[in-house]
Scaffold this motif. Structure first.
Motif, PDB file in Angstrom:
ATOM      1  N   PHE A 247       5.242  -2.648  -7.451  1.00 30.07           N
ATOM      2  CA  PHE A 247       5.378  -3.979  -6.848  1.00 30.07           C
ATOM      3  C   PHE A 247       6.837  -4.273  -6.549  1.00 30.07           C
ATOM      4  CE2 PHE A 247       6.183  -8.572  -7.472  1.00 30.07           C
ATOM      5  CZ  PHE A 247       5.514  -9.039  -6.342  1.00 30.07           C
ATOM      6  N   GLN A 248       7.714  -3.951  -7.480  1.00 30.95           N
ATOM      7  CA  GLN A 248       9.138  -4.229  -7.281  1.00 30.95           C
ATOM      8  C   GLN A 248       9.708  -3.417  -6.119  1.00 30.95           C
ATOM      9  OE1 GLN A 248      11.225  -3.865 -11.027  1.00 30.95           O
ATOM     10  NE2 GLN A 248       9.857  -5.315 -12.061  1.00 30.95           N
ATOM     11  N   LEU A 249       9.196  -2.197  -5.927  1.00 33.18           N
ATOM     12  CA  LEU A 249       9.648  -1.394  -4.794  1.00 33.18           C
ATOM     13  C   LEU A 249       9.204  -2.043  -3.480  1.00 33.18           C
ATOM     14  CD1 LEU A 249      11.082   1.097  -3.742  1.00 33.18           C
ATOM     15  CD2 LEU A 249       8.956   2.397  -4.051  1.00 33.18           C
ATOM     16  N   GLY A 250       7.991  -2.602  -3.484  1.00 36.93           N
ATOM     17  CA  GLY A 250       7.530  -3.318  -2.309  1.00 36.93           C
ATOM     18  C   GLY A 250       8.424  -4.512  -2.001  1.00 36.93           C
ATOM     19  N   LEU A 251       8.845  -5.220  -3.046  1.00 36.95           N
ATOM     20  CA  LEU A 251       9.784  -6.335  -2.858  1.00 36.95           C
ATOM     21  C   LEU A 251      11.079  -5.841  -2.234  1.00 36.95           C
ATOM     22  CD1 LEU A 251       9.627  -8.628  -6.039  1.00 36.95           C
ATOM     23  CD2 LEU A 251       8.527  -8.932  -3.826  1.00 36.95           C
ATOM     24  N   GLU A 252      11.564  -4.711  -2.695  1.00 34.72           N
ATOM     25  CA  GLU A 252      12.796  -4.160  -2.130  1.00 34.72           C
ATOM     26  C   GLU A 252      12.634  -3.886  -0.639  1.00 34.72           C
ATOM     27  OE1 GLU A 252      15.467  -1.567  -4.695  1.00 34.72           O
ATOM     28  OE2 GLU A 252      13.473  -1.063  -5.478  1.00 34.72           O
TER      29      GLU A 252
ATOM     30  N   THR B 105       0.845  -1.196   0.000  1.00 33.38           N
ATOM     31  CA  THR B 105       0.000   0.000   0.000  1.00 33.38           C
ATOM     32  C   THR B 105       0.883   1.250   0.000  1.00 33.38           C
ATOM     33  OG1 THR B 105      -1.797  -1.129   1.158  1.00 33.38           O
ATOM     34  CG2 THR B 105      -1.767   1.286   1.262  1.00 33.38           C
ATOM     35  N   GLU B 106       1.992   1.183   0.743  1.00 36.10           N
ATOM     36  CA  GLU B 106       2.935   2.306   0.783  1.00 36.10           C
ATOM     37  C   GLU B 106       3.512   2.607  -0.596  1.00 36.10           C
ATOM     38  OE1 GLU B 106       6.018   1.522   3.565  1.00 36.10           O
ATOM     39  OE2 GLU B 106       4.697   1.441   5.306  1.00 36.10           O
ATOM     40  N   THR B 107       3.666   1.570  -1.410  1.00 35.24           N
ATOM     41  CA  THR B 107       4.284   1.776  -2.728  1.00 35.24           C
ATOM     42  C   THR B 107       3.250   1.931  -3.838  1.00 35.24           C
ATOM     43  OG1 THR B 107       4.450  -0.604  -3.245  1.00 35.24           O
ATOM     44  CG2 THR B 107       6.250   0.395  -1.972  1.00 35.24           C
ATOM     45  N   GLY B 108       1.953   1.731  -3.488  1.00 41.30           N
ATOM     46  CA  GLY B 108       0.896   1.945  -4.470  1.00 41.30           C
ATOM     47  C   GLY B 108       0.538   0.737  -5.289  1.00 41.30           C
ATOM     48  N   PHE B 109       0.661  -0.467  -4.707  1.00 45.26           N
ATOM     49  CA  PHE B 109       0.301  -1.679  -5.464  1.00 45.26           C
ATOM     50  C   PHE B 109      -0.677  -2.518  -4.664  1.00 45.26           C
ATOM     51  CE2 PHE B 109       0.819  -6.095  -6.826  1.00 45.26           C
ATOM     52  CZ  PHE B 109       0.694  -5.958  -8.205  1.00 45.26           C
ATOM     53  N   ASP B 110      -1.693  -3.043  -5.362  1.00 40.53           N
ATOM     54  CA  ASP B 110      -2.697  -3.911  -4.739  1.00 40.53           C
ATOM     55  C   ASP B 110      -2.353  -5.366  -5.054  1.00 40.53           C
ATOM     56  OD1 ASP B 110      -4.894  -5.302  -3.858  1.00 40.53           O
ATOM     57  OD2 ASP B 110      -6.366  -3.935  -4.739  1.00 40.53           O
ATOM     58  N   LEU B 111      -2.090  -6.157  -4.007  1.00 41.26           N
ATOM     59  CA  LEU B 111      -1.679  -7.548  -4.208  1.00 41.26           C
ATOM     60  C   LEU B 111      -2.772  -8.395  -4.857  1.00 41.26           C
ATOM     61  CD1 LEU B 111       0.295  -8.228  -0.898  1.00 41.26           C
ATOM     62  CD2 LEU B 111       1.237  -8.053  -3.214  1.00 41.26           C
ATOM     63  N   LYS B 112      -4.009  -7.933  -4.827  1.00 44.39           N
ATOM     64  CA  LYS B 112      -5.076  -8.667  -5.520  1.00 44.39           C
ATOM     65  C   LYS B 112      -4.849  -8.669  -7.030  1.00 44.39           C
ATOM     66  CE  LYS B 112      -8.818  -8.047  -2.150  1.00 44.39           C
ATOM     67  NZ  LYS B 112      -8.041  -7.325  -1.124  1.00 44.39           N
ATOM     68  N   GLU B 113      -4.032  -7.725  -7.501  1.00 40.96           N
ATOM     69  CA  GLU B 113      -3.735  -7.629  -8.930  1.00 40.96           C
ATOM     70  C   GLU B 113      -2.504  -8.444  -9.324  1.00 40.96           C
ATOM     71  OE1 GLU B 113      -5.860  -5.995 -10.831  1.00 40.96           O
ATOM     72  OE2 GLU B 113      -6.979  -5.543  -8.984  1.00 40.96           O
ATOM     73  N   LEU B 114      -1.911  -9.141  -8.352  1.00 39.07           N
ATOM     74  CA  LEU B 114      -0.662  -9.870  -8.605  1.00 39.07           C
ATOM     75  C   LEU B 114      -0.889 -11.058  -9.540  1.00 39.07           C
ATOM     76  CD1 LEU B 114       2.348 -10.053  -7.783  1.00 39.07           C
ATOM     77  CD2 LEU B 114       1.652 -11.642  -5.991  1.00 39.07           C
ATOM     78  N   SER B 115      -0.054 -11.143 -10.561  1.00 35.91           N
ATOM     79  CA  SER B 115      -0.062 -12.297 -11.465  1.00 35.91           C
ATOM     80  C   SER B 115       1.311 -12.392 -12.107  1.00 35.91           C
ATOM     81  CB  SER B 115      -1.141 -12.149 -12.539  1.00 35.91           C
ATOM     82  OG  SER B 115      -0.758 -11.171 -13.497  1.00 35.91           O
ATOM     83  N   THR B 116       1.567 -13.491 -12.800  1.00 34.47           N
ATOM     84  CA  THR B 116       2.875 -13.666 -13.430  1.00 34.47           C
ATOM     85  C   THR B 116       3.122 -12.643 -14.534  1.00 34.47           C
ATOM     86  OG1 THR B 116       1.877 -15.350 -14.875  1.00 34.47           O
ATOM     87  CG2 THR B 116       3.071 -16.129 -12.919  1.00 34.47           C
ATOM     88  N   SER B 117       2.075 -11.926 -14.933  1.00 35.80           N
ATOM     89  CA  SER B 117       2.252 -10.868 -15.935  1.00 35.80           C
ATOM     90  C   SER B 117       2.544  -9.516 -15.288  1.00 35.80           C
ATOM     91  CB  SER B 117       0.999 -10.753 -16.818  1.00 35.80           C
ATOM     92  OG  SER B 117      -0.127 -10.393 -16.043  1.00 35.80           O
ATOM     93  N   THR B 118       2.566  -9.488 -13.952  1.00 34.08           N
ATOM     94  CA  THR B 118       2.832  -8.234 -13.241  1.00 34.08           C
ATOM     95  C   THR B 118       4.227  -7.698 -13.585  1.00 34.08           C
ATOM     96  OG1 THR B 118       1.406  -8.812 -11.368  1.00 34.08           O
ATOM     97  CG2 THR B 118       3.115  -7.159 -10.970  1.00 34.08           C
ATOM     98  N   ASP B 119       4.267  -6.476 -14.040  1.00 30.23           N
ATOM     99  CA  ASP B 119       5.541  -5.821 -14.348  1.00 30.23           C
ATOM    100  C   ASP B 119       5.436  -4.385 -13.862  1.00 30.23           C
ATOM    101  OD1 ASP B 119       8.054  -5.278 -15.275  1.00 30.23           O
ATOM    102  OD2 ASP B 119       7.441  -4.997 -17.366  1.00 30.23           O
ATOM    103  N   SER B 120       5.352  -4.258 -12.547  1.00 31.43           N
ATOM    104  CA  SER B 120       5.038  -2.972 -11.946  1.00 31.43           C
ATOM    105  C   SER B 120       6.192  -2.463 -11.091  1.00 31.43           C
ATOM    106  CB  SER B 120       3.780  -3.121 -11.078  1.00 31.43           C
ATOM    107  OG  SER B 120       3.666  -2.064 -10.166  1.00 31.43           O
TER     108      SER B 120
END
Length: 359
Positions: free
Chosen positions: A251-256, A233-248
């Motif tokens: 999302f990558q900032l959240g991973l960091e 949420t801090e980085t602006g990504f909703d995990l409900k939208e997560l899929s193998t096509s995710t290229d966000s």
């Protein structure tokens, strides 16, 4: 065909082996990593830690079995707690569970369930303090893990605290158990009992978070996500939208951010290891090998934030061998271990995270 393979195909043949050989063969079948690290432990610890891992693996087998309903999993988990507590009715537990296991459960785990009675007999051959440590871990896992059965995990866990709790149930409690076994083994180590117990939970969480990050896409294919939404949420990504096509980028900032948190836990793991006496090289190797491989895995994830398969961030056998060799050379020196950890993990810290978290 190796002796191990012959034994796995003929479970009853294992009953004639020695305790250490019996447990070593089962470990080789269910986890090559632990089959490699546990034998590094001194003689007074090896059997208890090997047995502990097999007990945990039995709980994992129940939790992972796709053919079992949520209620069946709760039943077998609660039953197993009592089996470990009393040492009784292991035959009934194995007889009832074994026929329900599907082909998706690996053959070695089928064998492990069938041979639960001997595993339990070994458990109850240990000192009372050791049995208490093993029982405490099994009870925590077997009560905590079923909480997540039946939950809708497609959109991840709600908060970082939820992730902390999950990691405790599956790994932190294992760290606590190991710390208790280490303290029972050595009065010298027992002098630092409280601090070791605290750090051991962090150690377990660091390893578990590494596994979760590595297996994001494998889990996603099963409709499961163990990541915490509040971090994303801090980085602006909703995990409900997560899929193998995710290229966000969000999302990558959240991973960091999560990599940075995991690095902090692994730093605690190093402190934990450095508190073990330098002459206990086997115990240090046991910890350092797991720690080193986790740091290398996090580095691969950090370098390939766009990975889509766990094989893309799996460390090589060469890296594993280098980790083993390096820790054997410098494992007694706290100074060199700190130097190496700082060098290998410096890129894992997300420097702008605190700023973003507050703005």
């Amino acid at each position: 065909m190796t002796d191990t393979q012959i034994s796995i195909e003929n479970p009853e043949s294992l009953l004639a082996t020695s305790v250490d050989e019996f447990q070593a063969i089962l470990l080789e079948g269910v986890s090559r990593t632990f089959a490699l690290t546990i034998p590094q432990l001194p003689e007074g610890l090896y059997s208890a830690v090997a047995n502990a891992y097999l007990l945990c693996r039995i709980v994992d087998t129940v939790e992972d079995e796709v053919s079992l309903s949520v209620e069946q999993k709760k039943h077998f988990c609660s039953t197993f707690i009592e089996v470990v507590r009393t040492g009784k009715e292991a035959e009934i537990f194995a007889r009832d569970l074994a026929p329900l296991l599907s082909v998706q459960t690996i053959p070695a785990e089928h064998v492990l369930i069938q041979l639960t009675p001997r595993v339990i007999a070994i458990t109850h051959s240990f000192a009372p303090e050791q049995i208490d440590a093993l029982l405490g871990c099994v009870e925590t896992m077997a009560k905590g893990m079923p909480v997540y059965q039946g939950m809708d995990l497609h959109g991840g866990l709600a908060t970082m605290q939820d992730m902390n709790e999950y990691c405790y149930y599956v790994a932190g409690c294992v760290g606590e158990m190991l710390a208790k076994l280490f303290c029972h083994y050595s009065p010298e180590i027992n002098q630092h009992r409280e601090q070791l117990l605290e750090l051991s939970v962090s150690f377990g969480q660091g390893l578990q978070m590494t596994n979760i990050l590595k297996d994001i896409w494998d889990d996603a294919q099963r409709g499961v996500c163990w990541l915490p939404q509040d971090i994303f949420t801090e980085t602006g990504f909703d995990l409900k939208e997560l899929s193998t096509s995710t290229d966000s980028p969000e999302f990558q900032l959240g991973l960091e951010h999560l990599i940075s948190i995991a690095q902090g836990h692994l730093k605690d793991a190093l402190t934990y290891t450095q508190m073990l006496p330098s002459h206990e090289t086997g115990m240090r190797n046991f910890c350092l090998w797991a720690l080193g491989m986790a740091v290398l895995t996090l580095n691969k994830i950090k370098q390939h934030l766009d990975f889509k398969d766990s094989n893309e961030v799996k460390i090589t056998r060469k890296s594993v061998k280098q980790t083993i060799l390096t820790t054997r050379v410098i494992g007694r020196s706290n100074f060199l271990l700190s130097l190496l950890f700082d060098l290998k993990s410096k890129n894992l810290v997300c420097k702008d995270w605190q700023y973003q978290a507050n703005n």
